[in-house]
Motif scaffolding. Structure first.
Motif, PDB file in Angstrom:
ATOM      1  N   ILE A  12     -49.849 -61.592 -33.952  1.00 33.92           N
ATOM      2  CA  ILE A  12     -48.491 -62.104 -33.727  1.00 33.92           C
ATOM      3  C   ILE A  12     -47.460 -61.191 -34.388  1.00 33.92           C
ATOM      4  O   ILE A  12     -46.402 -60.898 -33.816  1.00 33.92           O
ATOM      5  N   TYR A  13     -47.772 -60.722 -35.576  1.00 28.70           N
ATOM      6  CA  TYR A  13     -46.831 -59.878 -36.322  1.00 28.70           C
ATOM      7  C   TYR A  13     -46.807 -58.447 -35.800  1.00 28.70           C
ATOM      8  O   TYR A  13     -45.758 -57.794 -35.809  1.00 28.70           O
ATOM      9  N   ALA A  14     -47.965 -57.938 -35.331  1.00 24.39           N
ATOM     10  CA  ALA A  14     -48.088 -56.514 -35.038  1.00 24.39           C
ATOM     11  C   ALA A  14     -47.875 -56.144 -33.575  1.00 24.39           C
ATOM     12  O   ALA A  14     -47.629 -54.975 -33.272  1.00 24.39           O
ATOM     13  N   ALA A  15     -47.970 -57.093 -32.647  1.00 27.71           N
ATOM     14  CA  ALA A  15     -47.883 -56.764 -31.218  1.00 27.71           C
ATOM     15  C   ALA A  15     -46.479 -56.381 -30.731  1.00 27.71           C
ATOM     16  O   ALA A  15     -46.369 -55.539 -29.821  1.00 27.71           O
ATOM     17  N   PRO A  16     -45.388 -56.950 -31.251  1.00 28.68           N
ATOM     18  CA  PRO A  16     -44.062 -56.644 -30.694  1.00 28.68           C
ATOM     19  C   PRO A  16     -43.696 -55.168 -30.568  1.00 28.68           C
ATOM     20  O   PRO A  16     -43.139 -54.772 -29.538  1.00 28.68           O
ATOM     21  N   PRO A  17     -43.975 -54.293 -31.560  1.00 28.39           N
ATOM     22  CA  PRO A  17     -43.599 -52.881 -31.368  1.00 28.39           C
ATOM     23  C   PRO A  17     -44.269 -52.241 -30.158  1.00 28.39           C
ATOM     24  O   PRO A  17     -43.646 -51.441 -29.451  1.00 28.39           O
ATOM     25  N   LEU A  18     -45.521 -52.597 -29.902  1.00 29.61           N
ATOM     26  CA  LEU A  18     -46.229 -52.028 -28.753  1.00 29.61           C
ATOM     27  C   LEU A  18     -45.618 -52.503 -27.448  1.00 29.61           C
ATOM     28  O   LEU A  18     -45.462 -51.719 -26.493  1.00 29.61           O
ATOM     29  N   ILE A  19     -45.254 -53.780 -27.378  1.00 28.75           N
ATOM     30  CA  ILE A  19     -44.615 -54.317 -26.169  1.00 28.75           C
ATOM     31  C   ILE A  19     -43.288 -53.603 -25.920  1.00 28.75           C
ATOM     32  O   ILE A  19     -43.000 -53.163 -24.802  1.00 28.75           O
ATOM     33  N   ARG A  20     -42.492 -53.466 -26.959  1.00 23.23           N
ATOM     34  CA  ARG A  20     -41.178 -52.829 -26.833  1.00 23.23           C
ATOM     35  C   ARG A  20     -41.301 -51.368 -26.405  1.00 23.23           C
ATOM     36  O   ARG A  20     -40.591 -50.911 -25.498  1.00 23.23           O
TER      37      ARG A  20
END
Length: 283
Positions: A163-171
């Protein structure tokens, strides 16, 4: 003092929703938990069962292939040897297994979501605020529902990390695909390529440096969750830091913290080198 008549709380509604999930889909969550636990235990056993010198050789080979330079390869290998010399090799393998599984899940979820965001402005409009919340909300907050759904141990630690680490990859996946040159896409369309051919033949290869940067950032953020994950039952270097805090053992905590930094440096240098290598080839 704020007027009580103007206050409200949604805590009860959230609690009822989590209770409903546990009651209705408890078996599903248990199956997911058991599957993930088997995967991480298998990987951890593989890493811990492999001779230390063999793992050093594998890391050295990866570093040499990524950087194509002798000095960085020797430095990366030497840093990992230092962790073993400090007596933290087994703890390092436990942490590496946790980070690898969490990063793999983040990649499986993040890259497709990034692709969908790049193709749908509506989805991006909805998803970007959610990603902001995932990154800015204190990790202890979403540990609570994860603990209720999966209990203590490695599995909730993995989900909290994802949950904490996935957002940068999506962006960064979304950004990389949207930055593909329009003239290139027009030329591809002129040759009659369908959407899948455009995606896998043109967009993803051109966006790969950005995606690699996203994987790098995701891995770094997964490592930053190591100590917090140890608070809910995950073993490894984070546990050593936690014990050092609890017993006021500065040396123990500093050694484990240094080992976490070394692992972060090793992963960062290798993934960044692969990203630069791909970018130079494309240029």
């Amino acid at each position: 003092m704020f007027p009580e008549g103007l206050t409200f709380s949604f805590a009860d509604a959230v609690n009822r929703g989590v209770d409903w999930l546990v009651t209705r889909y408890g078996d599903v969550f248990r199956t997911i938990s058991d599957t993930l636990l088997q995967a991480i235990v298998w990987l951890e056993g593989l890493l811990r069962g492999t001779p230390w010198w063999a793992l050093l050789l594998i890391v050295a080979a990866l570093a040499a292939h990524a950087t194509r330079r002798v000095l960085p390869t020797l430095l990366i290998t030497g840093l990992l040897f230092l962790v073993g010399a400090l007596g933290l090799w087994d703890k390092l393998m436990q942490t590496l297994a946790l980070v690898l599984v969490a990063t793999a899940i983040a990649v499986i979820i993040g890259i497709p979501l990034g692709i969908l965001c790049a193709r749908s402005a509506r989805l991006r409009l909805v998803l970007m605020p959610l990603l902001d919340i995932m990154q800015t909300m204190p990790s202890f907050v979403y540990l609570i529902p994860v603990l209720m759904l999966f209990g203590l141990g490695k599995v909730p630690a993995i989900f909290a990390t994802v949950i904490y680490a996935a957002p940068p990859l999506i962006r960064l996946t979304d950004l990389g695909i949207r930055q593909v040159d329009r003239e290139v896409m027009e030329a591809v369309n002129a040759f009659g390529a369908n959407r899948w051919q455009q995606l896998f033949g043109v967009q993803l290869p051109l966006a790969l440096p950005s995606i690699m940067a996203g994987i790098n950032q995701t891995t770094m953020m997964a490592l930053s969750m190591v100590v917090i994950a140890s608070m809910i039952g995950a073993r490894g270097l984070g546990e050593e830091v936690l014990v050092g805090i609890q017993t006021l053992d500065v040396g123990k905590g500093l050694q484990a913290g240094l080992a976490i930094v070394i692992l972060a440096v090793v992963i960062d240098r290798i993934t960044q080198a692969y990203g630069r290598q791909r970018h130079e080839v494309e240029r």
